[in-house]
Design a protein around this motif. Structure first.
Motif, PDB file in Angstrom:
ATOM      1  N   ASP A 333     -30.829  22.021  45.693  1.00 21.51           N
ATOM      2  CA  ASP A 333     -29.714  22.454  46.542  1.00 21.51           C
ATOM      3  C   ASP A 333     -30.190  23.256  47.746  1.00 21.51           C
ATOM      4  O   ASP A 333     -29.375  23.759  48.523  1.00 21.51           O
ATOM      5  CB  ASP A 333     -28.712  23.272  45.729  1.00 21.51           C
ATOM      6  N   SER A 361     -28.741  23.085  54.122  1.00 18.78           N
ATOM      7  CA  SER A 361     -29.004  21.644  54.223  1.00 18.78           C
ATOM      8  C   SER A 361     -30.286  21.448  55.019  1.00 18.78           C
ATOM      9  O   SER A 361     -30.826  22.391  55.610  1.00 18.78           O
ATOM     10  CB  SER A 361     -27.831  20.925  54.904  1.00 18.78           C
ATOM     11  N   GLN A 393     -29.234  11.306  43.043  1.00 17.89           N
ATOM     12  CA  GLN A 393     -28.039  11.279  43.884  1.00 17.89           C
ATOM     13  C   GLN A 393     -28.213  12.240  45.058  1.00 17.89           C
ATOM     14  O   GLN A 393     -28.600  13.392  44.885  1.00 17.89           O
ATOM     15  CB  GLN A 393     -26.812  11.670  43.063  1.00 17.89           C
ATOM     16  N   LEU A 394     -27.934  11.737  46.281  1.00 21.34           N
ATOM     17  CA  LEU A 394     -28.016  12.534  47.494  1.00 21.34           C
ATOM     18  C   LEU A 394     -26.625  12.694  48.087  1.00 21.34           C
ATOM     19  O   LEU A 394     -25.879  11.708  48.210  1.00 21.34           O
ATOM     20  CB  LEU A 394     -28.921  11.870  48.554  1.00 21.34           C
ATOM     21  N   ARG A 395     -26.269  13.907  48.452  1.00 22.24           N
ATOM     22  CA  ARG A 395     -25.075  14.126  49.264  1.00 22.24           C
ATOM     23  C   ARG A 395     -25.556  14.346  50.686  1.00 22.24           C
ATOM     24  O   ARG A 395     -26.221  15.347  50.975  1.00 22.24           O
ATOM     25  CB  ARG A 395     -24.293  15.335  48.742  1.00 22.24           C
ATOM     26  N   ARG A 421     -20.117  12.075  55.776  1.00 25.43           N
ATOM     27  CA  ARG A 421     -20.738  12.568  54.553  1.00 25.43           C
ATOM     28  C   ARG A 421     -20.447  11.582  53.425  1.00 25.43           C
ATOM     29  O   ARG A 421     -19.320  11.134  53.245  1.00 25.43           O
ATOM     30  CB  ARG A 421     -20.175  13.937  54.180  1.00 25.43           C
ATOM     31  N   GLU A 422     -21.476  11.231  52.662  1.00 29.22           N
ATOM     32  CA  GLU A 422     -21.336  10.268  51.575  1.00 29.22           C
ATOM     33  C   GLU A 422     -22.310  10.600  50.459  1.00 29.22           C
ATOM     34  O   GLU A 422     -23.209  11.444  50.615  1.00 29.22           O
ATOM     35  CB  GLU A 422     -21.561   8.846  52.085  1.00 29.22           C
ATOM     36  N   VAL A 423     -22.133   9.934  49.318  1.00 30.68           N
ATOM     37  CA  VAL A 423     -23.008  10.117  48.165  1.00 30.68           C
ATOM     38  C   VAL A 423     -23.847   8.861  47.990  1.00 30.68           C
ATOM     39  O   VAL A 423     -23.308   7.756  47.883  1.00 30.68           O
ATOM     40  CB  VAL A 423     -22.196  10.400  46.878  1.00 30.68           C
ATOM     41  N   THR A 425     -26.892   6.881  45.785  1.00 28.14           N
ATOM     42  CA  THR A 425     -27.484   6.863  44.449  1.00 28.14           C
ATOM     43  C   THR A 425     -28.696   5.942  44.432  1.00 28.14           C
ATOM     44  O   THR A 425     -28.568   4.745  44.725  1.00 28.14           O
ATOM     45  CB  THR A 425     -26.469   6.409  43.386  1.00 28.14           C
ATOM     46  N   GLU A 463     -27.749  18.029  49.361  1.00 25.39           N
ATOM     47  CA  GLU A 463     -28.116  18.261  47.963  1.00 25.39           C
ATOM     48  C   GLU A 463     -28.788  17.028  47.385  1.00 25.39           C
ATOM     49  O   GLU A 463     -28.438  15.888  47.745  1.00 25.39           O
ATOM     50  CB  GLU A 463     -26.882  18.608  47.120  1.00 25.39           C
ATOM     51  N   ARG A 465     -29.791  15.674  43.437  1.00 25.52           N
ATOM     52  CA  ARG A 465     -29.670  16.008  42.027  1.00 25.52           C
ATOM     53  C   ARG A 465     -29.819  14.773  41.159  1.00 25.52           C
ATOM     54  O   ARG A 465     -29.726  13.648  41.654  1.00 25.52           O
ATOM     55  CB  ARG A 465     -28.352  16.706  41.727  1.00 25.52           C
ATOM     56  N   ASP A 469     -26.317   7.174  35.477  1.00 22.63           N
ATOM     57  CA  ASP A 469     -25.580   6.043  36.049  1.00 22.63           C
ATOM     58  C   ASP A 469     -25.927   4.796  35.244  1.00 22.63           C
ATOM     59  O   ASP A 469     -26.617   3.894  35.730  1.00 22.63           O
ATOM     60  CB  ASP A 469     -25.917   5.855  37.511  1.00 22.63           C
TER      61      ASP A 469
END
Length: 474
Positions: A333, A361, A393-395, A421-423, A425, A463, A465, A469
């Motif tokens: 983070d 960030s 996983q990246l934000r 902004r997106e997530v 994987t 982030e 983490r 999945d």
């Protein structure tokens, strides 16, 4: 003169005329003894006479007392009647005088008689003849054969045979300094050189150039125990190539894993490599195998392939914040700023930490295709039984392409941003499960020539983490 005075004067005159009388007889010696019937005591004299002695009245009961240590070498004796006294140890007495020297011993000589005996003769005239002992029987000749499974057969000429373990399973490496080679299992051209100068003393493990090309291993089995008992641990070792100016990427395979985990590049000087032990490295009888990460291009005969030396292999307790917990990304983070992330910037590439009230960030920017802007961190991937379908996983937000690579791979997962902004994987390869591996995110260089680009690449990552999945990453 009165009558009384006259009598005294006459007595005095008479005594003076008569002189002193003779000494009386010696008295009889007596002792006090207990009577035979135990009823009292009596006076027994040497002339045979006895006189009973009356017993005195019984005395009053004594007072109860206790002794207490005062802690200063003294003791206090306190009694129930209220009295007390402090006593101390007495002082040591003076040393006694040294005794006189003993008499000199007798000097002796030994003479060889030439017949297998020797005569010991002394100045006091005594002598003795001694003979050599008889040779014992010849011992039995035996050979030791390695069975290749951690045991060996000891076979002797008298027909006896026994199977023995080569090394008992320990909580750390046995002969990690390679001073003896027996505990190490050697594959192909991998070897142990017990005489070569190592990092600290004689002895080193050696991957010959042929072993580097074939990815042959030097391995040993260790019993670490559970993660809750020993962890977190770090595999520490020193490594060096055998040719000036040469470098070679090295790796270790841990447990039942089939993919070598990158240790780093060995150079022509000794350097330390440290690797966090992942979940697969804890338990009984865990094999650690040292090898090259991959075969270099020179293995096709077009260049010089270096060999690699290893030394001082050990398991150590991890330093604070050195290793992520199982299932976590170290400082994912960015609250510890860029701690734990290795930044790579080249050309017109930039990696910049952005401090924000709602969470830090990282900005990745590359103004042309020949520039690089990446950050490499560490993720401890759990075993599938702990976290099925492990994924990173990246934000983040960006307009160009961003790439995620694992374990020093030259390629990885590529994502094209939407500007919002997106997530994102990225699936983690199954073979990396149970290991703590490097993860690289950012903008790698696309080419080395024709570097002009109409659109700069730019991403902001908030982030990183680890998640499960199992559908997207079966």
């Amino acid at each position: 003169m009165t009558t009384k005075r006259l009598l005294v004067a006459l007595a005095t005159a008479w005594l003076s005329a008569c002189g002193a009388g003779e000494d009386g007889r010696d008295g009889t010696s007596c002792t006090v003894q207990e009577r035979a019937d135990g009823t009292g005591h009596e006076l027994v004299c040497a002339d045979g006479t006895t006189v009973p002695l009356p017993e005195g009245p019984q005395g009053e009961p004594g007072t109860s007392c206790t002794a207490t240590e005062n802690g200063d070498g003294s003791r206090t004796i306190a009694c129930a009647d209220g009295t007390s006294i402090v006593i101390r140890d007495g002082t040591d007495g003076t040393d006694g005088e040294d005794g006189s020297d003993g008499e000199d011993g007798t000097s002796c000589t030994v003479t060889d008689n030439g017949d297998g005996t020797k005569t010991v003769s002394c100045e006091d005239g005594t002598s003795v003849v001694v003979a050599d002992g008889i040779d014992g029987e010849d011992g039995t000749s035996c050979t030791l054969t390695d069975n290749g499974n951690g045991t060996a057969d000891l076979v002797c000429t008298d027909g006896s045979r026994v199977t023995i373990p080569l090394v008992q399973c320990r909580g750390d490496f046995f002969a990690g300094d390679f001073s003896i080679g027996g505990p190490w299992q050697r594959e192909g051209a991998a070897d142990v050189d017990e005489t070569t100068p190592g990092h600290d003393g004689r002895g080193a493990g050696y991957l010959r150039p042929a072993a580097v090309c074939a990815q042959d291993t030097l391995s040993q089995t260790v019993c670490i125990g559970g993660l809750h008992e020993r962890g977190p641990l770090v595999l520490s070792l020193w490594q060096q190539t055998d040719c000036p100016g040469c470098t070679q990427e090295t790796a270790v395979t841990i447990g039942a894993g089939t993919v070598p985990v990158a240790l780093g590049a060995a150079s022509d000087t000794w350097s330390e490599a440290r690797l966090c032990v992942g979940e697969a490295g804890y338990g009984d009888a865990i094999a650690f195998a040292l090898q090259s990460l991959s075969a270099p291009a020179s293995c096709d005969g077009t260049g010089t392939t270096p060999g690699v030396y290893f030394d001082d292999v050990a398991l150590e307790e991890a330093l604070p914040l050195e290793c992520p917990a199982v299932g976590e990304v170290r400082n994912g983070d960015f609250e510890q700023r860029l701690f734990g992330w290795q930044i790579e910037q080249s050309g017109r590439g930039l990696v910049l930490l952005e401090l924000k009230p709602d969470g830090n960030s990282v900005l990745f920017q590359a103004l042309d295709d020949c520039s690089e802007a990446t950050a490499t961190g560490l993720v401890s991937v759990p075993l599938p039984t702990t976290l099925p379908g492990a994924a990173l996983q990246l934000r983040a937000a960006g307009m160009s392409e961003i790439e995620v690579r694992f374990n020093g791979a030259s390629t990885g997962s590529t994502f094209t941003g939407t500007g919002s902004r997106e997530v994102l994987t990225a699936c983690i390869p199954d073979e990396l499960a149970g290991n703590a591996v490097a993860v690289q995110i950012g903008l790698p260089a696309r080419r080395s020539t024709n570097c002009t680009s109409s659109l700069p690449r730019e991403w902001v990552v908030e982030e990183v983490r680890l998640v499960a999945d199992p559908v997207g990453c079966p």
